[in-house]
Design a protein around this motif. Structure first.
Motif, short mmCIF file in Angstrom:
data_model
loop_
_atom_site.label_atom_id
_atom_site.label_comp_id
_atom_site.label_asym_id
_atom_site.label_seq_id
_atom_site.Cartn_x
_atom_site.Cartn_y
_atom_site.Cartn_z
N ARG A 39 -0.21 -3.40 -12.22
CA ARG A 39 1.21 -3.65 -11.90
C ARG A 39 1.88 -2.37 -11.42
N GLN A 40 1.60 -1.25 -12.08
CA GLN A 40 2.18 0.04 -11.68
C GLN A 40 1.70 0.45 -10.29
N SER A 41 0.42 0.26 -10.03
CA SER A 41 -0.12 0.60 -8.71
C SER A 41 0.51 -0.27 -7.63
N ASP A 52 3.49 -1.81 -7.75
CA ASP A 52 4.89 -1.42 -7.58
C ASP A 52 5.02 -0.11 -6.80
N ARG A 53 4.09 0.80 -7.04
CA ARG A 53 4.09 2.07 -6.30
C ARG A 53 3.90 1.81 -4.80
N LEU A 54 2.99 0.91 -4.46
CA LEU A 54 2.76 0.58 -3.05
C LEU A 54 3.99 -0.08 -2.43
N ARG A 55 4.66 -0.96 -3.19
CA ARG A 55 5.87 -1.59 -2.65
C ARG A 55 6.94 -0.54 -2.36
N THR A 56 7.04 0.46 -3.22
CA THR A 56 8.02 1.53 -3.00
C THR A 56 7.66 2.35 -1.77
N ILE A 57 6.40 2.73 -1.67
CA ILE A 57 5.95 3.55 -0.54
C ILE A 57 6.07 2.78 0.77
N TYR A 58 5.82 1.48 0.74
CA TYR A 58 5.89 0.63 1.93
C TYR A 58 7.23 0.79 2.64
N VAL A 83 -0.69 2.20 3.12
CA VAL A 83 -0.42 1.15 2.13
C VAL A 83 -1.46 0.05 2.25
N HIS A 115 -4.68 1.19 0.62
CA HIS A 115 -4.54 1.27 -0.84
C HIS A 115 -4.36 -0.10 -1.48
#
Length: 109
Positions: free
Chosen positions: A57-59, A61-67, A80, A83
């Protein structure tokens, strides 16, 4: 490598501005604000099942932020994308380990 000023780093990438809710806009372009809103809305509605492991879940969410930063640098979408495959593998690994532990705890009939 081209060294950019902070102002240049904050400018929207025109390639991203061409992706609109109606598809690829060859004859139109979104404003930087609209492009940022649209790209964030694309991933905001993606939710994981409640039983997904915390690390996955953390990974995710991190990708959604970076996106969202793809609006500033189109190449981020490629990063993205690559990853995202790793996050899928992480989710599969988590499920495999959970199943393996469950089968070990199960009493023999």
């Amino acid at each position: 490598m081209e060294i950019k000023s902070l102002k240049q780093l904050r400018e929207a990438d025109e390639r991203t501005q061409r992706f609109t809710p109606g598809g690829l806009g060859l004859d139109r372009i979104l404003t930087p604000e609209s492009a940022a809103q649209f790209q964030q809305e694309l991933v905001a509605g993606l939710d994981l099942a409640p039983d997904v492991a915390a690390g996955t879940r953390q990974s995710f969410d991190r990708l959604r932020t970076i996106y969202a930063y793809g609006v500033l640098c189109y190449d981020i979408f490629t990063i993205v994308d690559g990853h995202a495959l790793l996050v899928i593998e992480q989710a599969l690994r988590d499920r495999f380990l959970e199943l393996r532990l469950w089968t070990r705890r199960r009493p023999m009939a």
